[in-house]
Design an enzyme around this catalytic site. Structure first.
Site, PDB file in Angstrom:
ATOM      1  N   ILE A 213      45.706  30.086 -54.301  1.00 30.60           N
ATOM      2  CA  ILE A 213      45.822  30.087 -52.725  1.00 30.60           C
ATOM      3  C   ILE A 213      44.667  29.338 -52.458  1.00 30.60           C
ATOM      4  O   ILE A 213      44.400  29.183 -50.971  1.00 30.60           O
ATOM      5  CB  ILE A 213      45.714  31.538 -52.086  1.00 30.60           C
ATOM      6  CG1 ILE A 213      44.191  32.229 -52.645  1.00 30.60           C
ATOM      7  CG2 ILE A 213      46.794  32.500 -52.458  1.00 30.60           C
ATOM      8  CD1 ILE A 213      43.989  33.678 -52.220  1.00 30.60           C
ATOM      9  N   GLY A 214      43.739  28.634 -52.995  1.00 30.40           N
ATOM     10  CA  GLY A 214      42.799  27.665 -52.645  1.00 30.40           C
ATOM     11  C   GLY A 214      42.159  27.244 -53.857  1.00 30.40           C
ATOM     12  O   GLY A 214      42.172  27.685 -55.031  1.00 30.40           O
ATOM     13  N   LYS A 215      41.574  25.839 -53.378  1.00 29.73           N
ATOM     14  CA  LYS A 215      40.831  25.065 -54.554  1.00 29.73           C
ATOM     15  C   LYS A 215      39.436  24.846 -53.758  1.00 29.73           C
ATOM     16  O   LYS A 215      39.084  24.559 -52.483  1.00 29.73           O
ATOM     17  CB  LYS A 215      41.412  23.902 -54.802  1.00 29.73           C
ATOM     18  CG  LYS A 215      42.515  24.076 -55.883  1.00 29.73           C
ATOM     19  CD  LYS A 215      43.341  22.914 -56.105  1.00 29.73           C
ATOM     20  CE  LYS A 215      44.178  22.865 -56.988  1.00 29.73           C
ATOM     21  NZ  LYS A 215      44.759  21.479 -57.552  1.00 29.73           N
ATOM     22  N   GLY A 216      38.323  24.497 -54.582  1.00 30.72           N
ATOM     23  CA  GLY A 216      37.026  24.161 -54.178  1.00 30.72           C
ATOM     24  C   GLY A 216      36.316  22.998 -55.116  1.00 30.72           C
ATOM     25  O   GLY A 216      37.099  22.556 -55.900  1.00 30.72           O
ATOM     26  N   ALA A 217      35.033  22.817 -54.955  1.00 32.12           N
ATOM     27  CA  ALA A 217      34.545  21.723 -55.587  1.00 32.12           C
ATOM     28  C   ALA A 217      34.430  21.989 -57.156  1.00 32.12           C
ATOM     29  O   ALA A 217      34.568  21.139 -57.773  1.00 32.12           O
ATOM     30  CB  ALA A 217      33.335  21.466 -54.824  1.00 32.12           C
ATOM     31  N   PHE A 218      34.168  23.186 -57.234  1.00 27.70           N
ATOM     32  CA  PHE A 218      33.953  23.775 -58.890  1.00 27.70           C
ATOM     33  C   PHE A 218      34.919  24.765 -59.457  1.00 27.70           C
ATOM     34  O   PHE A 218      34.680  25.502 -60.267  1.00 27.70           O
ATOM     35  CB  PHE A 218      32.560  24.178 -58.935  1.00 27.70           C
ATOM     36  CG  PHE A 218      31.578  23.526 -58.308  1.00 27.70           C
ATOM     37  CD1 PHE A 218      31.244  22.044 -59.047  1.00 27.70           C
ATOM     38  CD2 PHE A 218      30.856  23.380 -56.982  1.00 27.70           C
ATOM     39  CE1 PHE A 218      30.264  21.221 -58.899  1.00 27.70           C
ATOM     40  CE2 PHE A 218      30.164  22.539 -56.681  1.00 27.70           C
ATOM     41  CZ  PHE A 218      29.739  21.362 -57.444  1.00 27.70           C
ATOM     42  N   GLU A 220      38.770  27.191 -58.265  1.00 29.67           N
ATOM     43  CA  GLU A 220      39.973  27.722 -57.638  1.00 29.67           C
ATOM     44  C   GLU A 220      39.843  29.012 -57.270  1.00 29.67           C
ATOM     45  O   GLU A 220      39.281  29.855 -57.948  1.00 29.67           O
ATOM     46  CB  GLU A 220      41.158  27.179 -58.298  1.00 29.67           C
ATOM     47  CG  GLU A 220      41.282  27.775 -59.744  1.00 29.67           C
ATOM     48  CD  GLU A 220      42.482  27.015 -60.184  1.00 29.67           C
ATOM     49  OE1 GLU A 220      42.858  26.099 -59.879  1.00 29.67           O
ATOM     50  OE2 GLU A 220      43.044  27.617 -61.498  1.00 29.67           O
ATOM     51  N   ASP A 330      26.127  27.642 -45.341  1.00 29.89           N
ATOM     52  CA  ASP A 330      27.362  26.770 -45.342  1.00 29.89           C
ATOM     53  C   ASP A 330      28.520  27.639 -44.454  1.00 29.89           C
ATOM     54  O   ASP A 330      29.533  27.734 -44.949  1.00 29.89           O
ATOM     55  CB  ASP A 330      27.751  26.869 -46.833  1.00 29.89           C
ATOM     56  CG  ASP A 330      28.917  25.595 -46.866  1.00 29.89           C
ATOM     57  OD1 ASP A 330      29.058  24.673 -46.159  1.00 29.89           O
ATOM     58  OD2 ASP A 330      29.651  25.687 -47.954  1.00 29.89           O
TER      59      ASP A 330
END
Length: 588
Positions: A213-218, A220, A330
């Site tokens: 359901i999501g991905k990030g810089a480092f 998921e 952030d």
């Protein structure tokens, strides 16, 4: 002719007559008076002399007494000094005797040891600096493991005792013995289940992936289901190798600490965390309503009433973070999640800090290899990158720029650079900053909710950095968007210098008292109906997440080799499970 008597010329001649009024005084009168006066003066002088003599004697007596007292005081001081010297001498003698006694005891032992030592025995002085880096890393890891293990045992024992005391206190006023026994029995079952779970090593194989359901810089985020009980969670995975390469140890530690310390309804709940050789795992509650960014992309702008609701809840969420002693750093629409009732919760604390030494990359860098942290890993303006866009911003209208920005908005969230649209300027210029930097982010989000785009958005992150640093010239309100005086004033008082920013002195209470929030019931806002409530078809409904943009993913995180296992030092103690989150939120 009659002879006359002339005074001073002797007696008159015979036969002459003397004047009646010039008769001489009686003989002896002056002599008598003079004698009396001399006698009284002598007596007075004698009396004065006696008084003076008595005073002199009294003063001499007083002076002699003072001298005697001074002599006595000096004698006492001398006696005290002599006593102190004697005591010091006695102590020195005792110490010497004690040392001699120890030496006498050690001599036989040394002789016996020397007799037991072989003839080829060589004295060894430890020199850790001569060991290899691998050996030193293993020693650091072992020390950290032992320290974490025993600290955990003590902490769990304290918490278990506190839980038992709280359970007994809750049933003191029980009306019946049966009810009291039932409550304590249920508590004992929960405690037993919790202890059993702590003894069980959790692994990735305990969960089944439903969907990414999501991905990030480092890493998921996956929607997963636990095999043994069928419960649904959100699993955040982070690749250790990437954490090492990007020196993200402090960020990983800070995020885990925030979630572990928090028990607030405004922060996403952490149930447990664990790790294996390749990944770090955070098992958190699943919030099916998506995030605020998805809503902004869908609806463009919010009304002031809807904006007031979400910004007010954000104020309470940020306040909860600050009460824990952390700064988020952030806060952006991507990290504001919506639960099944439509209320918000904060997530993604990868850039948060509690100003603890373990939340500093320099600390871990020094601990690992004795060098300073890589400046490239610090937050700051990115270097020049290849421009992928062929548009010339000079020839684009604001609406066209926003359209282009929205198309790339989600992709930017997936990149390692991220979006700087909501970060305070003092963070970029490496000035001292505090909790007030989160209130700048709140002002930027409020601007986007009412206007339709962030106040400093640009096609490239570097242009956004430049605008934020020069906010005095670049902060502009569009003429075609009507804002109430209260909303514009609040935005301007948040998007300002740190020393003048609302919330710097009085924290969240300063912001709560602003006229824009007039009528908000801060104590029970979470009990009111939200403007948007997600309509869910099942407990695994992910329709509010942009899963189509993520593409096909494997059921399990990608496996890759990781040769350097000694770099696990920052990840020691990452495993976590807390009794409160395991029971009160019905995870057991």
């Amino acid at each position: 002719m009659t002879d006359k008597w002339v005074p001073g010329q002797g007696q008159p001649m015979y036969g002459s007559q003397q004047p009646h009024n010039l008769m001489p005084p009686p003989s002896g009168l002056y002599q008598q008076n003079s004698n009396q006066s001399n006698t009284s003066l002598d007596q007075q002088q004698q009396f004065n002399q006696q008084q003076y003599n008595s005073q002199q004697q009294y003063q001499q007596q007083q002076h002699s007494q003072y001298q005697q007292q001074q002599q006595q005081h000096q004698q006492q001081q001398q006696q005290q000094q002599q006593q102190q010297q004697q005591q010091q001498q006695q102590q020195q003698q005792q110490q010497q005797q004690h040392q001699q006694h120890q030496q006498q005891q050690q001599q036989p032992q040394q002789q016996s040891v020397a007799q037991q030592q072989p003839s080829d025995y060589v004295n060894f002085t430890p020199r850790p600096d001569l060991l290899s880096k691998t050996a030193r890393d293993r020693a650091h890891n072992t020390t950290q493991v032992i320290s974490t293990y025993y600290k955990g045992i003590v902490q769990h024992a304290i918490e278990r005792h506190q839980r038992r005391s709280a359970a007994e206190a809750s049933v003191e006023q029980a009306t019946s013995e049966e009810r009291r026994n039932r409550v304590l029995t249920n508590y004992g079952k929960k405690e037993t289940a919790y202890l059993r779970m702590r003894r069980t090593r959790m692994a990735l194989e305990d969960f089944v992936t439903v969907k990414v359901i999501g991905k990030g810089a480092f890493g998921e985020v996956r929607l997963v289901q636990k095999r043994d009980n069928g419960k649904i969670y959100a699993m955040k995975t982070m690749l250790k190798k990437e954490m090492d390469m990007k020196e993200q140890w402090a960020h990983v530690k800070a995020e885990r600490d925030v979630l572990a310390d928090s028990d607030s309804p405004w922060i996403v709940s952490l149930y447990f965390s664990f790790q294996d050789d390749l990944y770090l795992y955070l098992i958190m509650e699943f919030l099916p309503g998506g995030d605020l960014m998805t809503m902004l992309i869908k609806y463009d702008v919010f009304s002031e009433d809807i904006t007031r609701f979400y910004i007010a809840e954000c104020v309470l969420a940020i306040e909860a973070i600050h009460k824990l002693g952390f700064i988020h750093r952030d806060i952006k629409p991507d990290n504001i999640l919506i639960d099944k009732t439509g209320h918000i919760k904060l997530s993604d604390f990868g850039l948060s800090t509690g100003f603890h030494k373990t939340h500093s990359s320099a600390y871990w860098k020094k601990l690992k290899d004795g060098t300073s942290s890589n400046p490239a890993t610090q937050m700051g303006p990115p270097q020049n990158t290849n421009r992928q866009s062929t548009y010339d911003s000079i020839h684009l209208t604001m609406r066209q720029q926003i359209s282009t920005w929205r198309k790339n908005r989600r992709l930017m969230a997936y990149s390692t650079v991220g979006t700087p649209d909501y970060i305070a300027p003092e963070i970029f210029v490496h000035q001292g900053y505090g909790q007030e930097c989160d209130w700048w982010s709140l002002g930027a989000i409020m601007f986007e909710c009412l206007v339709g785009w962030p106040p400093f958005c640009s096609e490239q992150p570097r242009e956004t950095y430049h605008k934020i640093i020069n906010w005095r010239e670049t902060l502009q309100f569009p003429d075609d968007v009507h804002l109430s005086p209260e909303s514009e004033d609040l935005i301007r008082r948040l998007l300002t210098s740190s020393e003048n920013r609302l919330g710097r002195i009085g924290g969240a209470n300063e912001i709560k008292s602003h006229p824009f929030f007039r009528g908000v019931d801060w104590s029970s806002i979470r009990e009111f109906n939200a403007p948007f409530v997600p309509k869910l078809s099942s407990i695994t409904d992910t329709s509010y997440f942009p899963t189509d943009e993520l593409g096909d993913v494997s059921e399990y995180p990608q496996q890759s080799s990781r040769s350097d296992r000694s770099s696990d030092l920052p990840f020691i103690g990452y495993t976590f499970s807390r009794f409160d989150n395991m029971t009160r939120r019905n995870a057991i």
